[in-house]
Design a protein around this motif. Structure first.
Motif, PDB file in Angstrom:
ATOM      1  N   THR A 209       0.820  -1.207   0.000  1.00 36.48           N
ATOM      2  CA  THR A 209       0.000   0.000   0.000  1.00 36.48           C
ATOM      3  C   THR A 209       0.856   1.259   0.000  1.00 36.48           C
ATOM      4  OG1 THR A 209      -1.654  -1.248   1.261  1.00 36.48           O
ATOM      5  CG2 THR A 209      -1.933   1.146   1.153  1.00 36.48           C
ATOM      6  N   LYS A 210       1.918   1.259   0.784  1.00 43.32           N
ATOM      7  CA  LYS A 210       2.823   2.416   0.819  1.00 43.32           C
ATOM      8  C   LYS A 210       3.434   2.657  -0.553  1.00 43.32           C
ATOM      9  CE  LYS A 210       6.939   4.304   3.082  1.00 43.32           C
ATOM     10  NZ  LYS A 210       7.585   4.640   1.783  1.00 43.32           N
ATOM     11  N   HIS A 211       3.788   1.579  -1.244  1.00 46.55           N
ATOM     12  CA  HIS A 211       4.340   1.714  -2.592  1.00 46.55           C
ATOM     13  C   HIS A 211       3.344   2.412  -3.518  1.00 46.55           C
ATOM     14  CE1 HIS A 211       5.934   0.805  -6.533  1.00 46.55           C
ATOM     15  NE2 HIS A 211       4.886   0.048  -6.800  1.00 46.55           N
ATOM     16  N   LEU A 212       2.072   2.031  -3.426  1.00 45.92           N
ATOM     17  CA  LEU A 212       1.052   2.668  -4.263  1.00 45.92           C
ATOM     18  C   LEU A 212       0.910   4.156  -3.915  1.00 45.92           C
ATOM     19  CD1 LEU A 212      -1.607  -0.193  -4.240  1.00 45.92           C
ATOM     20  CD2 LEU A 212      -0.246   0.570  -6.199  1.00 45.92           C
ATOM     21  N   ILE A 213       1.002   4.462  -2.642  1.00 51.16           N
ATOM     22  CA  ILE A 213       0.945   5.868  -2.208  1.00 51.16           C
ATOM     23  C   ILE A 213       2.136   6.634  -2.764  1.00 51.16           C
ATOM     24  CG2 ILE A 213       1.027   7.396  -0.190  1.00 51.16           C
ATOM     25  CD1 ILE A 213      -0.406   5.125   1.380  1.00 51.16           C
ATOM     26  N   ASP A 214       3.316   6.009  -2.728  1.00 48.29           N
ATOM     27  CA  ASP A 214       4.529   6.640  -3.250  1.00 48.29           C
ATOM     28  C   ASP A 214       4.441   6.897  -4.750  1.00 48.29           C
ATOM     29  OD1 ASP A 214       5.626   6.577  -0.719  1.00 48.29           O
ATOM     30  OD2 ASP A 214       6.837   4.763  -1.078  1.00 48.29           O
ATOM     31  N   GLN A 215       3.595   6.135  -5.449  1.00 44.24           N
ATOM     32  CA  GLN A 215       3.413   6.326  -6.885  1.00 44.24           C
ATOM     33  C   GLN A 215       2.405   7.431  -7.195  1.00 44.24           C
ATOM     34  OE1 GLN A 215       5.401   4.473  -9.190  1.00 44.24           O
ATOM     35  NE2 GLN A 215       6.327   4.124  -7.175  1.00 44.24           N
ATOM     36  N   GLY A 216       1.860   8.039  -6.136  1.00 47.36           N
ATOM     37  CA  GLY A 216       0.919   9.140  -6.323  1.00 47.36           C
ATOM     38  C   GLY A 216      -0.543   8.732  -6.275  1.00 47.36           C
ATOM     39  N   CYS A 217      -0.819   7.479  -5.942  1.00 48.58           N
ATOM     40  CA  CYS A 217      -2.199   7.009  -5.856  1.00 48.58           C
ATOM     41  C   CYS A 217      -2.830   7.502  -4.541  1.00 48.58           C
ATOM     42  CB  CYS A 217      -2.250   5.482  -5.916  1.00 48.58           C
ATOM     43  SG  CYS A 217      -1.467   4.787  -7.393  1.00 48.58           S
ATOM     44  N   THR A 218      -4.065   7.939  -4.611  1.00 50.48           N
ATOM     45  CA  THR A 218      -4.731   8.480  -3.413  1.00 50.48           C
ATOM     46  C   THR A 218      -6.038   7.759  -3.071  1.00 50.48           C
ATOM     47  OG1 THR A 218      -5.856  10.151  -4.785  1.00 50.48           O
ATOM     48  CG2 THR A 218      -3.751  10.786  -3.758  1.00 50.48           C
ATOM     49  N   ARG A 219      -6.560   6.987  -4.016  1.00 51.88           N
ATOM     50  CA  ARG A 219      -7.808   6.246  -3.781  1.00 51.88           C
ATOM     51  C   ARG A 219      -7.504   4.760  -4.009  1.00 51.88           C
ATOM     52  NH1 ARG A 219      -8.733   9.954  -7.399  1.00 51.88           N
ATOM     53  NH2 ARG A 219      -9.416   8.467  -9.003  1.00 51.88           N
ATOM     54  N   ILE A 220      -7.034   4.126  -2.959  1.00 48.45           N
ATOM     55  CA  ILE A 220      -6.516   2.760  -3.101  1.00 48.45           C
ATOM     56  C   ILE A 220      -7.519   1.739  -2.570  1.00 48.45           C
ATOM     57  CG2 ILE A 220      -4.621   1.202  -2.509  1.00 48.45           C
ATOM     58  CD1 ILE A 220      -2.910   3.763  -2.040  1.00 48.45           C
ATOM     59  N   ALA A 221      -7.919   0.835  -3.432  1.00 48.03           N
ATOM     60  CA  ALA A 221      -8.865  -0.220  -3.052  1.00 48.03           C
ATOM     61  C   ALA A 221      -8.103  -1.461  -2.585  1.00 48.03           C
ATOM     62  CB  ALA A 221      -9.761  -0.565  -4.236  1.00 48.03           C
ATOM     63  N   HIS A 222      -8.851  -2.369  -1.958  1.00 48.07           N
ATOM     64  CA  HIS A 222      -8.235  -3.617  -1.496  1.00 48.07           C
ATOM     65  C   HIS A 222      -9.150  -4.794  -1.781  1.00 48.07           C
ATOM     66  CE1 HIS A 222      -6.009  -6.511   0.757  1.00 48.07           C
ATOM     67  NE2 HIS A 222      -6.909  -6.627   1.726  1.00 48.07           N
ATOM     68  N   LEU A 223      -8.606  -5.814  -2.438  1.00 44.00           N
ATOM     69  CA  LEU A 223      -9.329  -7.064  -2.648  1.00 44.00           C
ATOM     70  C   LEU A 223      -8.951  -7.981  -1.494  1.00 44.00           C
ATOM     71  CD1 LEU A 223      -8.975  -7.588  -6.509  1.00 44.00           C
ATOM     72  CD2 LEU A 223     -10.484  -6.066  -5.215  1.00 44.00           C
ATOM     73  N   LYS A 224      -9.886  -8.138  -0.571  1.00 45.25           N
ATOM     74  CA  LYS A 224      -9.620  -8.807   0.705  1.00 45.25           C
ATOM     75  C   LYS A 224      -9.915 -10.296   0.614  1.00 45.25           C
ATOM     76  CE  LYS A 224     -10.922  -8.409   5.618  1.00 45.25           C
ATOM     77  NZ  LYS A 224     -11.840  -7.726   6.573  1.00 45.25           N
ATOM     78  N   GLY A 225      -9.016 -11.110   1.158  1.00 47.43           N
ATOM     79  CA  GLY A 225      -9.196 -12.558   1.155  1.00 47.43           C
ATOM     80  C   GLY A 225     -10.127 -13.037   2.251  1.00 47.43           C
ATOM     81  N   ASP A 226     -10.241 -14.343   2.385  1.00 42.64           N
ATOM     82  CA  ASP A 226     -11.123 -14.990   3.352  1.00 42.64           C
ATOM     83  C   ASP A 226     -10.871 -14.470   4.767  1.00 42.64           C
ATOM     84  OD1 ASP A 226     -12.560 -16.696   4.975  1.00 42.64           O
ATOM     85  OD2 ASP A 226     -11.873 -18.536   4.001  1.00 42.64           O
ATOM     86  N   LYS A 227     -11.882 -13.858   5.372  1.00 39.09           N
ATOM     87  CA  LYS A 227     -11.717 -13.257   6.697  1.00 39.09           C
ATOM     88  C   LYS A 227     -11.504 -14.295   7.800  1.00 39.09           C
ATOM     89  CE  LYS A 227     -16.692 -12.984   7.687  1.00 39.09           C
ATOM     90  NZ  LYS A 227     -17.821 -12.068   8.013  1.00 39.09           N
ATOM     91  N   SER A 228     -11.744 -15.576   7.504  1.00 42.61           N
ATOM     92  CA  SER A 228     -11.520 -16.615   8.517  1.00 42.61           C
ATOM     93  C   SER A 228     -10.051 -17.018   8.597  1.00 42.61           C
ATOM     94  CB  SER A 228     -12.369 -17.858   8.222  1.00 42.61           C
ATOM     95  OG  SER A 228     -11.864 -18.555   7.096  1.00 42.61           O
TER      96      SER A 228
END
Length: 342
Positions: A174-193
């Protein structure tokens, strides 16, 4: 010559006692090297086969290790198994591989089967973090058989584990994406269990907060580790009133599906949208648009899990010591997220 010779047949052939034959076959130091060689050569010529299970029952050691994984048709688990085998082979251990297919009942059956096979230890990546199987895992400990978790674990007293820092992996991506200038970063989350996916999500969330970006629940989509699931998740994200400009996926397969959907909608990667996956699957670096990802070091994880087993089996006092090994993840930066360059 009989198809299945016995130690008595070998003893009769060599005119020595059956006890001497038995000791020679089992490397007893009281038997001379010349006698041992003669017995081994005769045993081979007479097609003698040791009863491994009977030997294990007598000696308390089978030289077999059980390895339980969710599935073997995965580069990650195939690589961890390779690491385990490479580390244990010089110590004359054989590996018995079982799959759970994410089924708790099957996981219990696998453990029981391995225990009945007199394995010297069990290395496993759990199917999920529910408490249904805790009792049988504690039963393994009660039998003084080393049980080591790798990658996926449960928090059970007395059980060692080897994992990577999934929180740090999520944070780095996520920090890498922020360093690239991204400000609206989504997350594809895996199995919460599964704790690994929860930790990756927590790392993602913390990186946003540490860098002054708001956390938006609309940008978090539960997604299975499949290409099709990633494609559907990206489609849903792009329909938002204020769609994201980047995503961190907890799985390389889901990341691949997301990239396919983004391309289908004419979105340029990484110019308009950056993507980072997790796992460092082989395909991520060989694609024309190589995918940035977090490497899990599966080969090293397998080797380390095997070393923890060897430490415990070679010193019975270590069976009571809970060893926690946390490996560092490594971010592999590639084309899918490189706006500023590698």
């Amino acid at each position: 010559m009989a198809e299945k010779a016995t130690i008595y047949d070998i003893a009769k052939e060599l005119n020595i006692s059956a006890a001497t034959v038995s000791r020679a076959l089992n490397d007893n130091p009281k038997i001379s090297q010349s006698t041992r060689k003669l017995v081994m050569e005769t045993a081979t010529r007479m097609n003698y086969k040791q009863n491994k299970l009977a030997l294990a029952l007598r000696s308390g050691k089978s030289n077999n290790i059980g390895v339980i994984v969710p599935r073997i048709d995965s580069n990650f688990f195939a690589s961890t198994i390779r690491g385990i085998e490479e580390e244990l082979y010089p110590h004359h251990y054989n590996v018995i591989i079982c799959q759970t297919h994410e089924d708790e009942k099957r996981e219990i059956e696998n453990i029981n089967t391995l225990l009945n096979s007199q394995v010297d230890g069990i290395l496993m990546s759990v199917s999920n973090v529910s408490f249904e199987n805790d009792q049988i895992m504690k039963r393994v400990l009660e039998k003084n058989i080393p049980l080591i978790f790798f990658d996926r674990k449960k928090n059970i007293d007395g059980i060692s584990y080897v994992i990577i820092d999934d929180f740090k992996g999520g944070y780095l991506a996520t920090k890498h994406l922020i360093d690239q200038g991204c400000t609206r970063i989504a997350h594809l989350k895996g199995d919460k269990s599964l704790e690994i996916f929860v930790n990756r999500f927590n790392g993602y969330k913390q990186a946003l907060l540490d860098h002054g970006l708001p956390f938006d629940e609309n940008y978090v989509i539960p997604t299975k580790s499949k290409v099709e699931a990633g494609s559907l998740a990206a489609e849903a994200l792009l329909k938002l009133k204020n769609p994201p400009d980047a995503l961190f996926s907890s799985s390389d397969f889901a990341a691949l599906g997301a990239i396919q959907e983004l391309k289908a909608q004419g979105i340029r990667i990484p110019e308009d949208f950056c993507v980072v996956g997790f796992g460092n699957e082989p395909f991520t670096k060989f694609m024309e648009l190589s995918i940035s990802t977090v490497d899990q070091s599966p080969l090293e994880m397998g080797k380390m899990a095997a070393r923890v087993f060897l430490e415990q089996i070679n010193n019975t006092e270590n069976l009571k010591i809970e060893k926690k090994v946390v490996l560092n993840p490594e971010l592999q930066i590639r084309k899918s997220s490189s706006r500023i360059g590698l």
